[in-house]
Design an enzyme around this catalytic site. Structure first.
Site, PDB file in Angstrom:
ATOM      1  N   ASP A 109      -9.318 -46.168  48.382  1.00  0.00           N
ATOM      2  CA  ASP A 109     -10.056 -46.748  47.164  1.00  0.00           C
ATOM      3  C   ASP A 109     -11.446 -46.361  46.859  1.00  0.00           C
ATOM      4  O   ASP A 109     -11.768 -45.463  46.557  1.00  0.00           O
ATOM      5  CB  ASP A 109      -9.964 -48.357  47.338  1.00  0.00           C
ATOM      6  CG  ASP A 109     -10.581 -49.485  46.465  1.00  0.00           C
ATOM      7  OD1 ASP A 109     -10.408 -48.887  45.355  1.00  0.00           O
ATOM      8  OD2 ASP A 109     -10.714 -50.389  46.508  1.00  0.00           O
ATOM      9  N   ARG A 171       1.654 -59.924  53.984  1.00  0.00           N
ATOM     10  CA  ARG A 171       1.746 -58.534  54.572  1.00  0.00           C
ATOM     11  C   ARG A 171       3.367 -58.417  54.845  1.00  0.00           C
ATOM     12  O   ARG A 171       3.524 -57.148  54.900  1.00  0.00           O
ATOM     13  CB  ARG A 171       1.079 -58.634  55.901  1.00  0.00           C
ATOM     14  CG  ARG A 171      -0.310 -58.368  56.016  1.00  0.00           C
ATOM     15  CD  ARG A 171      -0.830 -57.985  57.212  1.00  0.00           C
ATOM     16  NE  ARG A 171      -2.178 -58.486  57.548  1.00  0.00           N
ATOM     17  CZ  ARG A 171      -3.189 -57.768  56.984  1.00  0.00           C
ATOM     18  NH1 ARG A 171      -3.135 -56.420  56.637  1.00  0.00           N
ATOM     19  NH2 ARG A 171      -4.462 -57.960  57.235  1.00  0.00           N
TER      20      ARG A 171
HETATM   21  P1  IMP Z   1     -11.608 -48.190  50.947  1.00  0.00           P
HETATM   22  O1  IMP Z   1     -12.519 -48.032  52.372  1.00  0.00           O
HETATM   23  O2  IMP Z   1     -12.552 -48.651  49.854  1.00  0.00           O
HETATM   24  O3  IMP Z   1     -11.396 -46.725  50.492  1.00  0.00           O
HETATM   25  O4  IMP Z   1     -10.614 -49.129  51.215  1.00  0.00           O
HETATM   26  C1  IMP Z   1      -9.559 -48.983  51.850  1.00  0.00           C
HETATM   27  C2  IMP Z   1      -9.156 -50.256  52.397  1.00  0.00           C
HETATM   28  O5  IMP Z   1      -9.414 -51.362  51.592  1.00  0.00           O
HETATM   29  C3  IMP Z   1      -7.564 -50.144  52.537  1.00  0.00           C
HETATM   30  O6  IMP Z   1      -7.375 -49.608  53.836  1.00  0.00           O
HETATM   31  C4  IMP Z   1      -7.241 -51.483  52.338  1.00  0.00           C
HETATM   32  O7  IMP Z   1      -7.139 -52.023  53.745  1.00  0.00           O
HETATM   33  C5  IMP Z   1      -8.245 -52.191  51.790  1.00  0.00           C
HETATM   34  N1  IMP Z   1      -7.879 -52.378  50.330  1.00  0.00           N
HETATM   35  C6  IMP Z   1      -8.479 -51.727  49.255  1.00  0.00           C
HETATM   36  N2  IMP Z   1      -7.694 -52.079  47.907  1.00  0.00           N
HETATM   37  C7  IMP Z   1      -6.982 -52.905  48.383  1.00  0.00           C
HETATM   38  C8  IMP Z   1      -5.949 -53.845  47.718  1.00  0.00           C
HETATM   39  O8  IMP Z   1      -5.748 -53.733  46.406  1.00  0.00           O
HETATM   40  N3  IMP Z   1      -5.239 -54.807  48.566  1.00  0.00           N
HETATM   41  C9  IMP Z   1      -5.377 -54.846  49.731  1.00  0.00           C
HETATM   42  N4  IMP Z   1      -6.137 -54.276  50.699  1.00  0.00           N
HETATM   43  C10 IMP Z   1      -6.792 -53.202  49.765  1.00  0.00           C
END
Ligand code: IMP
Ligand code: MG
Length: 182
Positions: A109, A171
C-alpha cells in the site's frame, strides 16, 4: 453451503477463492522459474498468513522445497489508517546472511512495511531478496518500492478476508472482500 451463503452481510467479494487459487499456481511457477537458491520464504505477519500458506503449497507443487521463517511487523495501529511507522512485533529465528529470501506480504500500500522488511534483511546480509504480495494498491505509495511478484492489482478500497482484517475480524473469510457502502 455455497460462497454467497457463507458471506457475512455487507461484505462484497473482490477476488474469489477460485480466482486466488488459479493465480497462485501461476505465481508459483514464476517464482520457480526465477531459480532462487536454497530459498527462504519469509511471510510478514499477520495479514499474509493465509496467502503464504497457500503460496507455500503452490511452490511445493511447482517443485520447490523452501524453508520458512516468520517476521511479524505492524504498521496499522488504529482502524484503517497507516500510522506511518513500522515496528517489529516478533523477529525471525533464522539467519538470513548469504541467503536467497522471498518476502511475502498481503498488501503493498504505502510501501512502508515491505520497504522496512527489505531493508532489514538486506542489513542482515541476505544475498538475493525477492518480494511477493497478494495485492498491489498503487495509489497511496509513500516509499518508492514495487514487488517482484504480484497476484492482483487492487482497487484503492479497504479489503478484508483471506488473512486480512478490520480490527481483528474477517481474517477467516476464504475470499478477498470489501466492506460494501452503506
Ligand atoms: P503499507 O506499509 O502501507 O504498504 O501497508 C501494508 C500493510 O498494511 C499490509 O501488510 C496490511 O497489513 C495493511 N493494509 C493495507 N491496506 C489494507 C487493507 O485494505 N486491508 C487490510 N489491511 C491493509
Ligand atoms: Mg500486514
Amino acid at each position: 453451503m455455497d460462497q454467497t451463503s457463507s458471506r457475512p452481510d455487507g461484505i462484497e467479494v473482490v477476488f474469489s477463492p477460485a480466482t486466488i487459487a488459479e493465480r497462485i499456481e501461476a505465481l508459483s511457477r514464476e517464482i520457480m522459474a526465477a531459480k532462487f537458491d536454497r530459498l527462504l520464504v519469509i511471510p510478514i505477519l499477520t495479514g499474509s498468513f493465509v496467502f503464504s500458506a497457500d503460496l507455500l503449497r503452490g511452490l511445493h507443487r511447482a517443485g520447490l522445497s523452501p524453508e520458512v521463517d516468520f517476521l511479524s511487523l505492524a504498521s496499522y495501529r488504529r482502524g484503517t489508517k497507516s500510522s506511518g511507522s513500522v515496528d517489529i512485533l516478533r523477529d525471525m529465528e533464522l539467519d538470513v546472511s548469504e541467503r536467497d529470501v522471498l518476502l511475502v506480504d498481503d498488501i503493498l500500500d504505502t510501501g512502508r512495511t515491505l520497504a522496512y522488511a527489505k531493508d532489514l534483511v538486506a542489513a542482515r546480509g541476505a544475498r538475493r531478496i525477492g518480494t511477493c504480495v497478494l495485492l498491489n494498491k498503487k495509489v497511496r505509495r509513500a516509499v518508492d518500492i514495487s514487488a517482484d511478484y504480484v497476484a492482483f492489482d487492487c482497487p484503492p478500497v479497504f479489503v478484508v478476508g483471506y488473512g486480512m482484517d478490520l480490527a481483528h475480524r474477517y481474517r477467516e473469510l476464504p475470499f478477498v472482500g470489501r466492506i460494501a457502502e452503506a
